[in-house]
Design a protein around this motif. Structure first.
Motif, mmCIF file in Angstrom:
data_model
loop_
_atom_site.group_PDB
_atom_site.id
_atom_site.type_symbol
_atom_site.label_atom_id
_atom_site.label_comp_id
_atom_site.label_asym_id
_atom_site.label_seq_id
_atom_site.Cartn_x
_atom_site.Cartn_y
_atom_site.Cartn_z
ATOM 1 N N GLY A 193 0.808 -1.213 0.000
ATOM 2 C CA GLY A 193 0.000 0.000 0.000
ATOM 3 C C GLY A 193 0.840 1.261 0.000
ATOM 4 N N LEU A 194 1.940 1.252 0.755
ATOM 5 C CA LEU A 194 2.806 2.432 0.807
ATOM 6 C C LEU A 194 3.491 2.664 -0.534
ATOM 7 C CD1 LEU A 194 4.150 4.742 2.297
ATOM 8 C CD2 LEU A 194 5.798 3.109 3.257
ATOM 9 N N ASP A 195 3.911 1.601 -1.196
ATOM 10 C CA ASP A 195 4.529 1.740 -2.513
ATOM 11 C C ASP A 195 3.540 2.354 -3.505
ATOM 12 O OD1 ASP A 195 6.391 1.591 -4.532
ATOM 13 O OD2 ASP A 195 6.367 -0.598 -4.711
ATOM 14 N N GLU A 206 0.869 4.075 -2.809
ATOM 15 C CA GLU A 206 0.515 5.435 -2.354
ATOM 16 C C GLU A 206 1.595 6.439 -2.766
ATOM 17 O OE1 GLU A 206 -1.759 8.393 -0.727
ATOM 18 O OE2 GLU A 206 -2.364 6.265 -0.682
ATOM 19 N N LEU A 207 2.853 6.098 -2.542
ATOM 20 C CA LEU A 207 3.942 6.997 -2.934
ATOM 21 C C LEU A 207 3.945 7.226 -4.439
ATOM 22 C CD1 LEU A 207 6.825 5.644 -0.657
ATOM 23 C CD2 LEU A 207 5.722 7.888 -0.476
ATOM 24 N N ARG A 208 3.712 6.171 -5.207
ATOM 25 C CA ARG A 208 3.671 6.294 -6.665
ATOM 26 C C ARG A 208 2.493 7.156 -7.105
ATOM 27 N NH1 ARG A 208 6.876 2.485 -9.320
ATOM 28 N NH2 ARG A 208 7.973 1.096 -7.865
ATOM 29 N N ALA A 209 1.341 6.950 -6.476
ATOM 30 C CA ALA A 209 0.149 7.712 -6.851
ATOM 31 C C ALA A 209 0.314 9.194 -6.536
ATOM 32 C CB ALA A 209 -1.068 7.148 -6.118
ATOM 33 N N ARG A 210 0.981 9.507 -5.429
ATOM 34 C CA ARG A 210 1.172 10.901 -5.021
ATOM 35 C C ARG A 210 2.176 11.640 -5.891
ATOM 36 N NH1 ARG A 210 0.346 12.487 0.314
ATOM 37 N NH2 ARG A 210 2.423 13.434 0.344
ATOM 38 N N ALA A 235 -8.397 -0.714 -3.060
ATOM 39 C CA ALA A 235 -9.098 -0.766 -4.350
ATOM 40 C C ALA A 235 -8.748 0.448 -5.200
ATOM 41 C CB ALA A 235 -10.602 -0.862 -4.132
ATOM 42 N N GLY A 236 -8.763 1.627 -4.572
ATOM 43 C CA GLY A 236 -8.427 2.845 -5.307
ATOM 44 C C GLY A 236 -6.979 2.864 -5.759
ATOM 45 N N ALA A 281 -3.049 1.356 -11.157
ATOM 46 C CA ALA A 281 -2.235 0.472 -11.988
ATOM 47 C C ALA A 281 -3.086 -0.361 -12.944
ATOM 48 C CB ALA A 281 -1.404 -0.450 -11.103
ATOM 49 N N GLY A 282 -4.364 -0.065 -13.012
ATOM 50 C CA GLY A 282 -5.224 -0.788 -13.938
ATOM 51 C C GLY A 282 -5.618 -2.164 -13.459
ATOM 52 N N PHE A 283 -5.710 -2.358 -12.140
ATOM 53 C CA PHE A 283 -6.182 -3.624 -11.582
ATOM 54 C C PHE A 283 -7.433 -3.366 -10.746
ATOM 55 C CE2 PHE A 283 -1.624 -4.495 -12.112
ATOM 56 C CZ PHE A 283 -1.678 -5.680 -12.843
ATOM 57 N N VAL A 284 -8.394 -4.259 -10.854
ATOM 58 C CA VAL A 284 -9.641 -4.161 -10.106
ATOM 59 C C VAL A 284 -9.574 -5.128 -8.928
ATOM 60 C CG1 VAL A 284 -12.139 -4.487 -10.177
ATOM 61 C CG2 VAL A 284 -10.934 -3.516 -12.158
ATOM 62 N N LEU A 285 -9.681 -4.587 -7.728
ATOM 63 C CA LEU A 285 -9.730 -5.396 -6.512
ATOM 64 C C LEU A 285 -11.191 -5.573 -6.134
ATOM 65 C CD1 LEU A 285 -8.150 -6.726 -4.106
ATOM 66 C CD2 LEU A 285 -8.413 -4.524 -2.925
ATOM 67 N N ARG A 286 -11.634 -6.806 -6.107
ATOM 68 C CA ARG A 286 -13.048 -7.048 -5.810
ATOM 69 C C ARG A 286 -13.205 -8.349 -5.033
ATOM 70 N NH1 ARG A 286 -14.802 -8.395 -12.101
ATOM 71 N NH2 ARG A 286 -13.988 -10.542 -12.155
#
Length: 627
Positions: free
Chosen positions: A412-414, A416-420, A489-490, A495-500
């Motif tokens: 999650g941290l990886d 999150e850092l990439r998204a930010r 999920a967000g 990265a174009g993956f759906v978590l469901r």
């Protein structure tokens, strides 16, 4: 001129006296030597001789360890020691007392204590000692008596190989001109230096430095196994790829004290599955050679062996070590081991995503992750890491492995850092910062870490890397010290993956069953919040029927529920200590998540999502390994 000459003569005389004093001091400093021989390998017994010399004039305390580097539970290694004898320098018996089950106090030794004992060992893994007619698998904390107060004394180790054997010796101990004799600079280094003695296969490769002017390093791959030459060569090629991929995370390999790093693999049908990191080597055991174990254990030679939490430095052989940062030590390593397998192409992307989804399911769906933080779980390592306690526990409800908890936080941290930062800042940057500040500076002696870190240091480095101290403080407070969970999920959608949630039939929840006298017995506590738990079904109850269908074997339960829907109420009939109980359970879905590429769901993978995915999962290696 004469005065100057006299001064020089005086200085020379003083220097000579100082040198003589230092030489005398060195000669009188305590020394330690061990000799291992194998007269009864067929019965899994080794002979050990330990000699402690130049001892101060007080009773010598020696003991067998209760713990081993990389393992955090307590073990009584002394239980396999027998026929111990203590003599002085003239081979006369010494007076010995036993203050506790694992210790010996030796008096009247006049400076020398010689100990001989026999040791039984027949467990091949990263913790114990094992010997048979094909090899000796030596973990020193399970093997040697060590002396209190001699932690900094140099150690000499000699292996007397069985006559006529074709055994060789592989270890991270320092070699000498004698192929059977090695040294260790201190106790910590000795205890962290496993040895494999057998007719093993070995392959060596060189890893060039990434940075100009850097030092190339030598990697040795040793395997005592039944693998064919082709299988061993494939294993070495895979290890080479993984080494390069993990080197790319940090930008360099550590400097290995003996001049090389050694993978020590024991892969035989009767071996236990395990991996155990050490400073300049790793032990890997199991039924077959495993690259996923290579990926995890090699990352440890930065993370844990050199980037080390305060609670693990120095390692305590008398009892156990406890650390609140095990989720980083093991969990972040778990994440990067899986990531290296993906980035190198050894694991396919679908399999890698299935692995992440499985681990997310475990953390998010286990009640324990809402009761205890990642740091809380880390502190439970002495209770769960190979512990042999047999009394009942509630672990499936109140514990989540710090390996997987930490992996999920790192994931999650990886993201999150990439998204930010539009992938400009990543967890790789954080690991490099930890390496530069706490790992690379080294320690006062080989085997010792000079700058162990704590959670405040983690926050400090995260703040520096992200450029946002408030983000770092918030992340540590909510997701590491607290029990909140990220919006996975967000993050995966970036990265174009759906978590469901998995599409699954109606269920009583995650329930473990085995055949019993009257039906099937519940073999562990039912999961808090599950239909079985809410209906009152518990450990050791015997489930007789569900919705009127008898349950003679565990597999019948799925058939009994096949015609029912989520939300249906079904009757459970079970026996509890001889008394029949009837209860209603409201069915729910089977726990668990899946990760699906957005393009497989009918959606469109955008250019930004593809760029994010490639930056995350793509190889970081500039120089490719030779296949």
């Amino acid at each position: 001129m004469r005065a100057l000459t006299t001064s020089r003569l005086l200085l020379c005389a003083l220097s000579a006296l100082a040198a003589m004093a230092l030489s005398a001091s060195a000669e009188s400093s305590p020394t330690v030597a061990y000799r291992f021989s194998f007269p009864d390998a067929v019965h899994h017994v080794m002979q050990v001789e330990a000699t402690f010399e130049h001892l101060p004039p007080r009773p010598l305390e020696v003991q067998m360890s209760r713990s081993s580097p990389g393992r955090y539970a307590a073990f009584e290694f002394a239980s396999n020691v027998f026929e111990e004898k203590f003599t002085d320098g003239d081979k006369k018996p010494l007076q010995v007392s036993r203050p506790d089950p694992r210790s010996w106090t030796v008096a009247g030794h006049h400076g020398t204590v010689h100990v001989t004992y026999r040791l039984f060992g027949d467990k091949v893994d990263g913790t114990f000692f094992a010997i048979d007619t094909t090899h000796a698998h030596i973990n020193f904390p399970a093997t040697v008596m060590w002396a209190h107060g001699l932690d900094d004394s140099p150690v000499r180790i000699t292996f007397a190989l069985p006559p006529g054997s074709d055994w060789k010796i592989a270890t991270q101990l320092y070699p000498t001109t004698d192929a059977s004799t090695f040294t260790a600079p201190n106790l910590q280094y000795l205890m962290d230096s496993p040895a494999e003695l057998s007719h093993f296969a070995m392959s060596t490769f060189q890893v060039p430095a990434i940075a100009a002017g850097g030092k190339a390093q030598t990697i040795r791959v040793v395997a005592h196994s039944q693998a064919t030459d082709a299988e061993f060569n494939d294993y070495v090629a895979g290890a080479h790829k993984l080494v390069l991929e993990e080197q790319a995370v940090f930008g360099e390999l550590p400097d290995y004290e003996p001049g090389y790093y050694t993978f020590l693999a024991d892969a035989l049908p009767w071996d236990g599955g395990d991996g155990m990191e050490h400073r300049n080597s790793t032990v890997m055991t199991g039924h077959k050679l495993s690259l996923s174990t290579v990926a995890h254990e090699f990352f440890h030679n930065w993370n844990v062996e050199r980037i080390r939490p305060e609670g693990l430095e120095p390692f305590n052989f008398r009892d156990v070590n406890m650390s609140g940062e095990m989720f980083i030590a093991e969990g972040f390593t778990q994440y990067y081991g899986n990531l290296a397998m993906l980035r190198s192409g050894i694991t396919t992307q679908p399999d890698g995503m299935n692995g992440f989804a499985h681990d997310l399911s475990y953390v998010l769906d286990t009640p324990g992750s809402s009761y205890r933080s990642a740091m809380d779980m880390s502190r439970l390592a002495p209770f769960v890491d190979g512990s042999s306690d047999l009394f009942p526990t509630y672990w499936n409800n109140d514990f989540v492995s710090y390996y997987i908890y930490g992996e999920v936080i790192a994931l999650g941290l990886d993201l999150e850092l990439r998204a930010r930062s539009n992938s400009r800042i990543t967890l790789d940057d954080f690991m490099r910062a930890m390496w530069r500040s706490y790992g690379k500076p080294g320690g006062p002696a080989p085997g010792l870490v000079g700058h162990p870190y704590n959670i405040a240091d983690v926050q400090k480095q995260l703040a520096a890397v992200s450029g946002d101290p408030q983000f770092a403080a918030d992340f540590v407070h909510r997701y590491i010290e607290g029990t909140e969970k990220l919006n996975y999920a967000g993050l995966f959608l970036k990265a174009g993956f759906v978590l469901r949630r998995l599409s699954s039939p109606a269920s009583l929840g995650d329930i473990r069953l085995e055949k019993s006298e009257h039906g099937v017995r519940v073999t562990r506590s039912t999961m808090i919040g599950s239909p079985a738990y809410e209906a009152g079904l518990d450990l050791d109850d015997e489930l007789i029927s569900v919705a009127g269908t008898p349950i003679p074997t565990p597999d019948v339960l799925l058939k009994a529920l096949a015609s029912h829907q989520v939300g249906d109420k079904v009757e459970l009939v079970f026996l509890r200590r001889g008394q029949q109980v009837k209860a209603l359970a409201t069915l729910t879905t089977t726990p668990g998540f899946e990760l699906i590429p957005i393009e497989s769901t009918g959606g469109t993978l955008t250019a930004n999502q593809k760029q994010f995915r490639d930056a995350w999962l793509g190889s970081k290696v500039k120089i490719k390994a030779h296949s």
